[in-house]
Scaffold this motif. Structure first.
Motif, PDB file in Angstrom:
ATOM      1  N   VAL A 101       7.791  10.011   1.491  1.00  0.00           N
ATOM      2  CA  VAL A 101       7.366   8.790   1.843  1.00  0.00           C
ATOM      3  C   VAL A 101       6.197   8.446   0.959  1.00  0.00           C
ATOM      4  CG1 VAL A 101       5.506   7.618   3.585  1.00  0.00           C
ATOM      5  CG2 VAL A 101       7.534   8.999   4.487  1.00  0.00           C
ATOM      6  N   LEU A 102       5.744   9.513   0.361  1.00  0.00           N
ATOM      7  CA  LEU A 102       4.486   9.226  -0.770  1.00  0.00           C
ATOM      8  C   LEU A 102       5.336   8.771  -2.185  1.00  0.00           C
ATOM      9  CD1 LEU A 102       1.923  11.941  -0.254  1.00  0.00           C
ATOM     10  CD2 LEU A 102       1.672   9.536  -0.073  1.00  0.00           C
ATOM     11  N   GLY A 103       6.560   9.013  -2.190  1.00  0.00           N
ATOM     12  CA  GLY A 103       7.300   8.596  -3.255  1.00  0.00           C
ATOM     13  C   GLY A 103       7.770   7.027  -3.346  1.00  0.00           C
ATOM     14  N   GLU A 104       7.306   6.368  -2.203  1.00  0.00           N
ATOM     15  CA  GLU A 104       7.777   4.947  -1.889  1.00  0.00           C
ATOM     16  C   GLU A 104       6.854   4.263  -1.991  1.00  0.00           C
ATOM     17  OE1 GLU A 104      11.326   4.500  -1.317  1.00  0.00           O
ATOM     18  OE2 GLU A 104      11.413   6.460  -2.336  1.00  0.00           O
ATOM     19  N   GLY A 105       5.904   4.559  -2.586  1.00  0.00           N
ATOM     20  CA  GLY A 105       4.850   3.555  -3.065  1.00  0.00           C
ATOM     21  C   GLY A 105       3.752   3.249  -1.867  1.00  0.00           C
ATOM     22  N   VAL A 106       3.634   4.370  -1.015  1.00  0.00           N
ATOM     23  CA  VAL A 106       2.838   4.365   0.232  1.00  0.00           C
ATOM     24  C   VAL A 106       1.673   5.425  -0.333  1.00  0.00           C
ATOM     25  CG1 VAL A 106       2.505   5.241   2.746  1.00  0.00           C
ATOM     26  CG2 VAL A 106       4.397   3.943   2.017  1.00  0.00           C
ATOM     27  N   ARG A 107       0.531   5.180  -0.070  1.00  0.00           N
ATOM     28  CA  ARG A 107      -0.475   6.157  -0.527  1.00  0.00           C
ATOM     29  C   ARG A 107      -0.989   7.055   0.515  1.00  0.00           C
ATOM     30  NH1 ARG A 107      -5.893   5.078   0.560  1.00  0.00           N
ATOM     31  NH2 ARG A 107      -6.211   2.790   0.956  1.00  0.00           N
ATOM     32  N   ILE A 108      -1.426   8.078   0.283  1.00  0.00           N
ATOM     33  CA  ILE A 108      -1.919   9.002   1.301  1.00  0.00           C
ATOM     34  C   ILE A 108      -3.273   8.496   1.581  1.00  0.00           C
ATOM     35  CG2 ILE A 108      -3.319  10.476  -0.400  1.00  0.00           C
ATOM     36  CD1 ILE A 108      -1.547  12.497   1.676  1.00  0.00           C
ATOM     37  N   ALA A 109      -3.628   8.665   3.033  1.00  0.00           N
ATOM     38  CA  ALA A 109      -4.810   7.934   3.740  1.00  0.00           C
ATOM     39  C   ALA A 109      -5.983   8.781   3.188  1.00  0.00           C
ATOM     40  CB  ALA A 109      -4.716   7.994   5.269  1.00  0.00           C
ATOM     41  N   LYS A 401       1.340  14.126 -10.250  1.00  0.00           N
ATOM     42  CA  LYS A 401       2.614  13.319 -10.021  1.00  0.00           C
ATOM     43  C   LYS A 401       2.191  12.179 -11.029  1.00  0.00           C
ATOM     44  CE  LYS A 401       5.769  15.156  -6.892  1.00  0.00           C
ATOM     45  NZ  LYS A 401       6.166  15.110  -5.686  1.00  0.00           N
ATOM     46  N   GLN A 402       1.233  11.454 -10.406  1.00  0.00           N
ATOM     47  CA  GLN A 402       0.614  10.140 -11.024  1.00  0.00           C
ATOM     48  C   GLN A 402       0.199  10.327 -12.617  1.00  0.00           C
ATOM     49  OE1 GLN A 402      -1.743   9.539  -7.385  1.00  0.00           O
ATOM     50  NE2 GLN A 402      -1.387   7.338  -7.913  1.00  0.00           N
ATOM     51  N   ALA A 403      -0.390  11.470 -12.835  1.00  0.00           N
ATOM     52  CA  ALA A 403      -0.874  11.696 -14.107  1.00  0.00           C
ATOM     53  C   ALA A 403       0.138  11.907 -14.907  1.00  0.00           C
ATOM     54  CB  ALA A 403      -1.789  13.036 -14.081  1.00  0.00           C
ATOM     55  N   LYS A 404       1.220  12.714 -14.464  1.00  0.00           N
ATOM     56  CA  LYS A 404       2.339  12.727 -15.076  1.00  0.00           C
ATOM     57  C   LYS A 404       2.886  11.428 -15.302  1.00  0.00           C
ATOM     58  CE  LYS A 404       6.732  15.202 -14.707  1.00  0.00           C
ATOM     59  NZ  LYS A 404       7.805  15.088 -13.742  1.00  0.00           N
ATOM     60  N   GLN A 405       3.000  10.502 -14.694  1.00  0.00           N
ATOM     61  CA  GLN A 405       3.751   9.592 -14.719  1.00  0.00           C
ATOM     62  C   GLN A 405       3.060   8.457 -15.822  1.00  0.00           C
ATOM     63  OE1 GLN A 405       6.904   8.217 -13.580  1.00  0.00           O
ATOM     64  NE2 GLN A 405       6.305   6.633 -14.617  1.00  0.00           N
ATOM     65  N   ALA A 406       1.659   8.620 -15.593  1.00  0.00           N
ATOM     66  CA  ALA A 406       0.864   7.864 -16.473  1.00  0.00           C
ATOM     67  C   ALA A 406       1.203   8.545 -17.977  1.00  0.00           C
ATOM     68  CB  ALA A 406      -0.472   7.701 -16.117  1.00  0.00           C
ATOM     69  N   LEU A 407       1.277   9.510 -18.186  1.00  0.00           N
ATOM     70  CA  LEU A 407       1.411   9.902 -19.587  1.00  0.00           C
ATOM     71  C   LEU A 407       2.882   9.804 -20.061  1.00  0.00           C
ATOM     72  CD1 LEU A 407      -0.395  11.450 -21.326  1.00  0.00           C
ATOM     73  CD2 LEU A 407       0.567  13.735 -20.400  1.00  0.00           C
ATOM     74  N   GLU A 408       3.661   9.847 -19.187  1.00  0.00           N
ATOM     75  CA  GLU A 408       4.948   9.257 -19.429  1.00  0.00           C
ATOM     76  C   GLU A 408       5.162   7.699 -19.922  1.00  0.00           C
ATOM     77  OE1 GLU A 408       7.440  10.642 -16.213  1.00  0.00           O
ATOM     78  OE2 GLU A 408       7.249  12.581 -16.694  1.00  0.00           O
ATOM     79  N   ASP A 409       4.480   6.982 -19.328  1.00  0.00           N
ATOM     80  CA  ASP A 409       4.254   5.708 -19.764  1.00  0.00           C
ATOM     81  C   ASP A 409       3.596   5.713 -21.018  1.00  0.00           C
ATOM     82  OD1 ASP A 409       5.255   4.874 -17.252  1.00  0.00           O
ATOM     83  OD2 ASP A 409       3.267   4.095 -16.358  1.00  0.00           O
ATOM     84  N   ALA A 410       2.694   6.431 -21.339  1.00  0.00           N
ATOM     85  CA  ALA A 410       2.081   6.190 -22.814  1.00  0.00           C
ATOM     86  C   ALA A 410       2.970   6.866 -23.768  1.00  0.00           C
ATOM     87  CB  ALA A 410       0.804   7.402 -22.596  1.00  0.00           C
ATOM     88  N   ARG A 429      -5.786   6.651 -18.285  1.00  0.00           N
ATOM     89  CA  ARG A 429      -5.470   6.710 -16.444  1.00  0.00           C
ATOM     90  C   ARG A 429      -5.022   8.217 -16.235  1.00  0.00           C
ATOM     91  NH1 ARG A 429      -0.810   3.869 -15.635  1.00  0.00           N
ATOM     92  NH2 ARG A 429      -1.089   4.065 -13.566  1.00  0.00           N
ATOM     93  N   THR A 430      -4.229   8.830 -17.287  1.00  0.00           N
ATOM     94  CA  THR A 430      -3.839  10.182 -16.715  1.00  0.00           C
ATOM     95  C   THR A 430      -5.263  10.889 -16.795  1.00  0.00           C
ATOM     96  OG1 THR A 430      -2.346   9.922 -18.368  1.00  0.00           O
ATOM     97  CG2 THR A 430      -2.725  12.192 -17.902  1.00  0.00           C
ATOM     98  N   TRP A 431      -6.120  10.708 -17.661  1.00  0.00           N
ATOM     99  CA  TRP A 431      -7.501  11.518 -17.634  1.00  0.00           C
ATOM    100  C   TRP A 431      -8.120  11.222 -16.267  1.00  0.00           C
ATOM    101  CZ3 TRP A 431     -12.357   9.552 -17.912  1.00  0.00           C
ATOM    102  CH2 TRP A 431     -13.626  10.316 -17.896  1.00  0.00           C
ATOM    103  N   GLU A 432      -8.172  10.059 -15.588  1.00  0.00           N
ATOM    104  CA  GLU A 432      -8.778   9.626 -14.722  1.00  0.00           C
ATOM    105  C   GLU A 432      -8.060  10.313 -13.321  1.00  0.00           C
ATOM    106  OE1 GLU A 432     -10.313   5.177 -15.977  1.00  0.00           O
ATOM    107  OE2 GLU A 432      -8.344   5.258 -14.555  1.00  0.00           O
ATOM    108  N   PHE A 433      -6.682  10.218 -13.439  1.00  0.00           N
ATOM    109  CA  PHE A 433      -6.088  11.029 -12.165  1.00  0.00           C
ATOM    110  C   PHE A 433      -6.267  12.466 -12.241  1.00  0.00           C
ATOM    111  CE2 PHE A 433      -2.640   7.503 -12.580  1.00  0.00           C
ATOM    112  CZ  PHE A 433      -3.039   6.879 -11.521  1.00  0.00           C
ATOM    113  N   LEU A 434      -6.256  13.052 -13.337  1.00  0.00           N
ATOM    114  CA  LEU A 434      -6.833  14.535 -13.131  1.00  0.00           C
ATOM    115  C   LEU A 434      -8.194  14.678 -12.866  1.00  0.00           C
ATOM    116  CD1 LEU A 434      -5.040  15.881 -16.848  1.00  0.00           C
ATOM    117  CD2 LEU A 434      -4.325  16.057 -14.360  1.00  0.00           C
ATOM    118  N   GLY A 435      -9.011  13.642 -13.212  1.00  0.00           N
ATOM    119  CA  GLY A 435     -10.290  13.648 -12.611  1.00  0.00           C
ATOM    120  C   GLY A 435     -10.674  13.750 -11.298  1.00  0.00           C
ATOM    121  N   GLU A 436      -9.690  12.797 -10.621  1.00  0.00           N
ATOM    122  CA  GLU A 436      -9.751  12.614  -9.293  1.00  0.00           C
ATOM    123  C   GLU A 436      -9.560  14.059  -8.612  1.00  0.00           C
ATOM    124  OE1 GLU A 436      -8.121   9.441  -6.785  1.00  0.00           O
ATOM    125  OE2 GLU A 436      -7.988   8.526  -9.008  1.00  0.00           O
TER     126      GLU A 436
END
Lengths: 458, 628
Positions: A101-109, A401-410, A429-436
C-alpha cells in the motif's frame, strides 16, 4: 482539509487472529481497488466487506488473502473514505500488505493521526479534544521510544555518516554557488558528484538489504518443514517447539486455517509456517504438487528438509531436492539410530554443500547440531551477527526507500547533464529523508558545514 | 523645550540602504513620509565593500526593483563594473554583481529621495519615541523637535551605541567616524525591547597610485548591456577592472605574531561577529593550513583613488595593518588611506518582530536593516522596502504584505529573522532558500511585479510592459508545443553540433528544448524563428521549458508548505492553556507568536507533535466559536 491518504496497521502487532491495515483519505478506495483481485471496489456499496486477494504489483504475485471493508465518507471514523484490509494474523502478512500500500503513494500515518483527522473533521466532540491531544502526545512519545529502541546505535551512526558525506558534497556545491570567485575551492564536478552519489546509493541499498534481515529478526524467519510422509516432520516440529518455548502461539480456527508457531532458536526467531499442512497431510508436496510447492517454498526464508536414514532415497526425495534447489535449506537425516539404508554420498551430492545434519529426534540426538546449523544459516558468511545493522522499523524502511529514490533522481539529472545546483536539490532531499530516520531535520546544518569546511568571506 | 515640528503618516529614522527603500515605498504608496538622518551627505553610504549583488543578494536587488524600489536603478546608473556570476551553472543561481562608485551612489540616491513626492528629507538625530498608551506615535530629536506620525520605522544600522575597535584603540562612533546614536538605544531598552550586541568589520583602503598592478591579476567587467532594474535601458559599457592578489606566509606570520594586539582577539569585544565576513585574523586562526588567501583590490569609484582591500577585514592596530598590507604582492609600497576597524553595535533581537517588521511589543514601531541583526546592503534594502510598505499599509488601512518563502528571497530573509532569530549578523545565501529554483534572477518580475503594481509602487507603463511580456511568453510556449520537428538531415546535423544524440522520431520543439544541450538559439536553426521576440521573453521561455520538471517538483513542495501557511494561529492564543505542548516548545511559541501553523513548524525546538497538538487546539477553538 487534509488531502493526502494515510495508512497504518491498526491492530496490535503480533497479537490476535487477524490484523488490519487501515487507509483513510481520498485515495483509500482507488488504491485498494487497484491492488485487489475480487469485486471492483470502486463500485461496491459503502460499509460492505469483500473477500479477495491483494496482488503485489511488483511481482504480480498474490500477497495475501484478505477481507476488505469499504466505508465511504462521511459516515466513517475520520469522515474520509476508509478502507480496512483484514489480513491473516501475525506480522508477516500484514506488513507485506502495508508495504504494498505504501508503494502506491499512500503515506504512513503519524502517531494518532486517524484520531486527529476524526477530530479535525468534527467527528469527535469538543469534550474529547483534550483526550485527542493527550493521545497524540503519548503515542508520539511511545512511537519515539519504540523507534529508538528498534534503531541500533550502529544504524544511526551509519546514517549519520552518510548524511555527513552528503552534506559535505552539498556544501561543496553550495560554496561554488555562493562564492563563485573563490578560486582556491575546487569546482565540484559532475564526476565527483556522480561518484559520491553512487557510493551513498550503494550504502542505502545495502541498508535496505540488511533491513530484510532486521525484518526477519522482528517477524521471524519463515521456516518450512518438508519431507516425505513418516520421515519425522511432526517430531521435528514438536522438538523445535518443546526445546524452545514458543514465543507466540496463535489459536487456529478463529478465521482461517494457517497456523504459525514462533520459536526462538539460539536467538534466531523461527516462524514455522504451514504447520497445519504438516499436521494434517504430512506433506505439502503431495498435497499441492511440486510446482506449486516450489512457489510456497520460495517464500520461506529457511527450509528444513527431512530424510529418513532408514529408507533408501526415493524419486519423491529427489523431486524435493529439485524443489529446494537454490534456496536456503538444511537437510536433516532423521532416525539415525536405525539401520542405515540411505545413500549418504548421493545425499551429500544432491545437497550441493548445504548442511546435512544427522538426528534421532526420538532419542533427542543431533538436536544441538541442528540448532547450531539453523543459527549459522541465518548469521551466515558476511552477515556476522556482531556487525549487523538492523533496520526494522517500517517507517525507517520507507524513508530509506525515499532517500534511495531521491538519489536516483539526482543521478538521473546527472546523466542528463543538468547543472549541479539542480542535481543538488535531490541530493539535499536524500539528506533530509535520512535525517528523518534519525530525527535530525535541522536545516541550519548546511550553513554550519559551509563555513566550517571552507574559508569564506571578504 | 520640545516643539511640534509637524505631523506625518510615516517617519523613517535613518537614510541608509533600509531607510531609503522604506521612505520611497511608503511615500509612493501615498503616505506622507518624513525621513530623518544624521547627515544628509551620507545617504545610502556604503561603509564597507563597494559592491552590490552577488548570489542570492543580486536576486534580492531584482526583487526590490520588482516592488518599485530604488537600489537597482541607482546601481545601474553608478556602477564601475558589472558581472553575471555562475553563468556556467543553472538559472536558479545566476546573479548579477556590480562594483559601485560609492560617492556617485550617494549622490544619485540623494537625488532620488529629494525628488520623491510625499517624502520630506531632514537632518536630525532621533533620541526617543513619542509613546501614547503603549503605541508609537512619533519621534523626538536631540534638537527637541517632536514629529508626530502613525507609524515609525527605525533603520539605524550599526549606529546604535556603535563602538569602533582597532588594536587597543576604542571609541564610540558610527561607521566611518560618523556620530554615534546612544539615547535611542537606551530608550528602546527602557520600553522593554531586547537588545543584543553584534560586531562586524571592514578592511583598510589604500591609494591606487601606490599599488603595483603589474603584480596582480586583472578582473575586468563584462562590458555587456546588463542591468539590475527591469526599467533600465541605458548601460555603462566603459567598465573599470578590479585586481586579484594573495596573502602569503609573511602576512600570516605577521598576523599570528600580533594576534594578541587584535581587538578581536584580545578579549575587548563583546559582540558576535559574522562567520560570513570573517576578519583576516579569523581566517588565519581557523584555517591555518591554507598557504594563502585571496585579496581583491576594488576601486571605490571613478573619481577617487581609494581602493578597498577585500579580504583584509581587520581590527589589528594601525601599525600592524600597515606592515600586513605591505606584505602582500603588489602592495609593497601601498599607502593606507583609511585603516580597517571592527565595529560593535546594538541590534534588536529580531524574534520580537512580526513578519511585517512591526514590533510585537510596540504597535506602530517598525525596525528594518542592520538593526535587526542582518549584514549587507541588500538585506537592509529588502527589509526597508517591506517595512515601508507595511508601515504605510497600516496607516492607509490596507492589508499587510508578507512574502512567503516561495515568493522571494525577501520572504526567506524575513521569515528566518522573525521565526528563528539569529545569533550572528545574518547574511542571505542561496542555500537558505528551499525553493531557489523558483527564486531566480530572471523571474523576479514574474514573481513580484503584480504585487508591486497593486500597492501603487509600479507605474502603469511598466506594468503594461510586464503584462505584455507575460503574454508573449505564454504565446511562444504554445507555439513551440505545436511545432513538430522531424528527424531530417539538417535537424540531425544541428543535434550533432550540439553534441546531442540524434532524433529517432519526430519531436515537438517544446520537448526538444527540454534537452540540456539544446538552447533556444540552436532550436531556431531548425524551426521558423520568431524574430520579433525580445531577449527577456526568449530567456523566460527557455528556462520555463527546460526546467519544467524540476520547477513542477518545487511547486508541489510549495503547495504542501502553503497548506500549513494557510492555517492561521489566532493572535490571542494562550499557549499556557495547551497542556500537550512540550515546555521548551511552549516558550518558543510564546516568544515568536507565529501567525500560521506553518511558521510554528519552522521554529527550532517545536517538534511535529507540538505542531499537531497546536493544530488540534486551534480547530477546537473554531468549533467552540461555532458552537457559541
Amino acid at each position: 482539509m487534509e488531502t493526502d491518504t494515510i495508512t497504518a496497521i491498526s491492530t496490535p502487532i503480533g497479537e490476535g487472529a487477524i490484523a488490519i491495515v487501515r487507509l483513510s483519505g481520498p485515495k483509500a478506495i482507488p488504491v485498494t481497488a487497484g491492488l485487489f483481485q475480487g469485486k471492483n471496489l470502486l463500485d461496491v456499496d459503502t460499509h460492505t466487506i469483500h473477500y479477495g486477494k491483494i496482488i503485489d504489483p511488483a511481482t504480480n504475485d498474490v500477497a495475501e488473502e484478505v477481507m476488505v471493508s469499504v466505508m465511504r465518507a462521511p459516515k466513517t471514523f475520520t469522515r474520509e473514505d476508509i478502507v480496512e484490509i483484514n489480513c491473516h494474523g501475525g506480522m508477516v502478512a500484514v506488513n507485506r500488505v502495508l508495504e504494498i500500500v505504501l508503494g502506491e503513494g499512500v503515506r504512513i500515518a503519524e502517531p494518532g493521526e486517524f484520531t486527529k483527522r476524526a477530530f479535525l473533521h468534527g467527528r469527535i466532540d469538543l469534550s474529547q479534544a483534550e483526550a485527542v491531544m493527550d493521545l497524540i502526545r503519548s503515542k508520539t512519545d511511545k512511537a519515539m521510544s519504540v523507534a529508538l529502541k528498534q534503531m541500533d546505535g550502529r544504524l544511526s551512526e551509519l546514517i549519520g555518516q552518510l548524511r555527513q558525506e552528503l552534506l559535505e558534497t552539498v556544501a561543496h556545491v553550495e560554496v561554488n554557488i555562493d562564492y563563485p570567485e573563490y578560486d582556491d575551492v575546487e569546482e565540484m564536478s559532475n564526476e565527483m558528484m556522480r561518484s559520491k552519489s553512487k557510493e551513498v546509493h550503494a550504502e542505502i541499498e545495502e541498508l535496505l538489504q540488511v533491513a530484510k534481515q532486521g525484518k526477519i529478526l522482528r517477524e521471524g524467519l519463515g521456516t518450512a518443514i518438508i519431507g516425505r510422509p513418516n520421515v519425522g516432520k511432526s517430531s521435528l516440529m514438536n522438538t523445535l517447539v518443546q526445546e524452545n518455548k514458543a514465543i507466540v502461539t496463535e489459536v487456529p480456527g478463529t478465521t482461517r486455517d494457517t497456523i504459525e508457531e514462533y520459536v526462538n532458536v539460539r536467538g534466531v526467531p523461527l516462524r514455522l509456517v504451514d504447520t497445519a499442512g504438516i499436521r494434517e497431510t504430512e506433506d505439502i508436496v503431495e498435497k499441492i504438487g511440486v510446482e506449486r510447492s516450489r512457489k510456497v517454498l520460495k517464500e520461506s526464508d529457511l527450509i528444513l528438509f527431512v530424510l529418513n536414514y532408514n529408507e533408501e532415497l526415493t524419486i519423491e526425495d529427489e523431486k524435493l531436492f529439485e524443489a529446494v534447489q537454490g534456496l536456503d535449506y538444511i537437510v536433516i537425516i532423521n532416525k539415525s539410530d536405525l539401520e542405515p539404508k540411505l545413500d549418504m554420498n548421493k545425499v551429500n551430492e544432491l545437497a550441493e554443500g548445504k548442511p546435512v545434519i544427522s538426528t534421532s529426534l526420538i532419542k533427542e540426538e543431533g538436536v544441538d547440531e541442528m540448532e547450531s546449523a539453523i543459527a549459522k544459516t541465518f548469521f551466515a558468511g558476511e552477515l556476522d551477527a556482531g556487525d549487523l545493522t538492523y533496520v526494522s522499523n517500517i517507517r525507517h524502511i520507507q524513508l530509506l526507500k525515499q532517500a534511495k529514490q531521491a538519489l536516483e533522481d539526482a543521478m538521473g539529472s546527472l546523466d542528463m547533464n543538468m547543472p549541479l545546483d539542480i542535481v543538488q536539490i535531490d541530493v539535499t532531499r536524500t539528506w533530509e529523508f535520512l535525517g528523518e530516520i534519525i530525527g535530525d531535520t535541522a536545516s541550519d546544518s548546511l550553513i554550519d558545514q559551509l563555513f566550517s569546511q571552507f574559508c569564506l568571506g571578504k | 523645550m520640545v516643539y511640534d515640528a509637524g505631523h506625518y503618516d510615516v517617519i523613517v529614522v535613518g537614510a541608509g540602504h533600509a531607510g531609503v527603500e522604506a521612505g520611497i515605498a511608503a511615500s509612493k504608496m501615498g503616505a506622507k513620509t518624513l525621513m530623518l538622518t544624521l547627515n544628509l551627505d551620507m545617504i545610502a553610504f556604503m561603509p564597507c565593500n563597494p559592491s552590490l549583488g552577488g548570489p542570492a543578494k543580486g536576486i534580492v536587488v531584482r526583487e526590490i526593483d520588482a516592488l518599485g524600489g530604488a537600489m537597482a536603478k541607482v546601481i545601474d546608473k553608478t556602477h564601475i563594473q558589472m558581472r553575471m556570476l555562475n553563468t556556467g551553472k543553472g538559472p536558479a543561481v545566476q546573479a548579477l554583481r556590480a562594483q559601485a562608485d560609492k560617492p556617485l551612489y550617494i549622490k544619485e540616491m540623494k537625488n532620488v529621495i529629494e525628488n520623491e513626492e510625499n517624502l520630506t528629507l531632514r537632518q536630525g538625530m532621533v533620541n526617543e519615541l513619542i509613546m501614547e498608551d503603549g503605541v508609537c506615535k512619533g519621534v523626538i530629536t536631540e534638537s527637541k523637535a517632536a514629529y508626530h506620525a502613525e507609524t515609525v520605522i527605525v533603520t539605524t544600522g550599526t549606529f546604535m551605541r556603535g563602538k569602533v575597535l582597532m588594536g587597543d584603540l576604542e571609541y564610540e562612533s558610527g561607521p566611518n567616524n560618523q556620530r554615534v546614536s546612544v539615547k535611542l538605544s537606551e530608550h528602546l531598552e527602557k520600553l522593554g525591547i531586547e537588545i543584543t550586541r553584534f560586531k562586524t568589520g571592514t578592511p583598510p583602503r589604500v591609494n591606487s597610485h601606490t599599488i603595483d598592478y603589474s603584480k596582480t591579476e586583472i578582473q575586468p567587467g563584462e562590458n555587456k548591456p546588463q542591468a539590475f532594474s527591469y526599467e533600465t535601458t541605458e548601460y555603462i559599457l566603459d567598465q573599470i577592472p578590479c585586481w586579484l592578489t594573495y596573502t602569503n606566509e609573511v602576512t600570516h606570520q605577521l598576523i599570528n605574531d600580533n594576534l594578541s594586539l587584535s581587538a578581536m582577539y584580545s578579549g575587548m569585544k563583546r559582540g558576535t561577529g559574522p562567520r560570513y565576513c570573517p576578519s583576516i585574523e579569523d581566517k588565519i586562526v581557523r584555517f591555518n593550513d591554507k598557504p594563502r588567501h585571496q585579496i581583491f583590490l576594488e576601486p571605490e569609484g571613478r573619481d577617487t583613488e581609494e581602493v578597498y582591500v577585500q579580504g583584509l577585514s581587520t581590527s589589528l592596530p594601525e601599525s600592524i595593518q600597515h606592515d600586513m598590507v605591505r606584505s602582500v604582492l603588489g602592495l609593497e609600497n601601498a599607502e593606507i588611506m583609511r585603516a580597517g576597524y571592527a565595529i560593535e553595535y546594538d541590534a534588536v533581537v529580531p524574534t520580537q518582530l512580526w513578519p511585517t517588521l512591526e514590533l510585537k511589543k510596540i504597535p506602530g514601531l517598525f525596525t528594518a536593516g542592520q538593526i535587526n541583526g542582518t549584514s549587507g546592503y541588500e538585506e537592509a534594502g529588502a527589509q526597508g522596502i517591506m517595512a515601508g510598505i507595511n508601515a504605510a499599509a497600516k496607516v492607509l488601512g490596507k492589508d499587510p504584505l508578507i512574502l512567503d518563502r516561495s515568493q522571494a528571497y525577501i520572504g526567506v530573509l524575513i521569515d528566518d529573522l522573525v521565526t528563528k532569530g539569529t545569533n550572528e549578523p545574518y547574511r542571505l545565501l542561496t542555500s537558505r532558500a528551499e525553493y531557489r529554483l523558483l527564486l531566480r534572477h530572471d523571474n523576479a518580475d514574474m514573481r513580484l511585479t503584480e504585487t508591486g503594481y497593486k500597492l501603487g509602487l509600479i507605474t502603469e507603463e511598466r506594468y503594461n510592459k510586464f503584462v505584455e511580456k507575460k503574454r508573449l511568453v505564454e504565446e511562444e510556449k504554445k507555439r513551440l508545443s505545436k511545432i513538430v520537428i522531424k528527424p531530417e538531415e539538417h535537424v540531425q546535423q544541428m543535434m550533432d553540433e550540439a553534441n546531442g544524440t540524434p532524433l529517432k522520431e519526430a519531436v515537438k520543439a517544446y520537448d526538444l528544448l527540454k534537452r540540456p544541450e539544446i538552447t533556444y538559439d540552436m532550436l531556431e536553426k531548425v524551426i521558423e524563428p520568431n524574430e520579433s521576440l525580445p531577449y527577456d521573453v526568449r530567456e523566460q521561455v527557455e528556462i520555463q521549458i527546460k526546467y519544467e520538471g524540476y520547477i513542477k517538483k518545487s511547486n508541489e513542495q510549495v503547495e504542501r508548505m502553503l497548506k500549513m501557511e494557510d492555517k492561521k494561529v489566532p493572535d490571542n492564543l494562550d499557549y499556557d492553556d495547551i497542556d500537550g505542548i512540550a515546555s521548551e516548545a511552549k516558550e518558543k511559541l510564546k516568544e515568536v507568536r507565529p501567525l500560521s501553523v506553518g511558521q510554528a513548524s519552522r521554529i527550532s525546538g517545536v517538534n511535529p507533535a507540538d505542531v499537531s497538538i497546536l493544530l488540534v487546539y486551534i480547530e477546537q477553538g473554531k468549533i467552540a466559536r461555532v458552537a457559541n
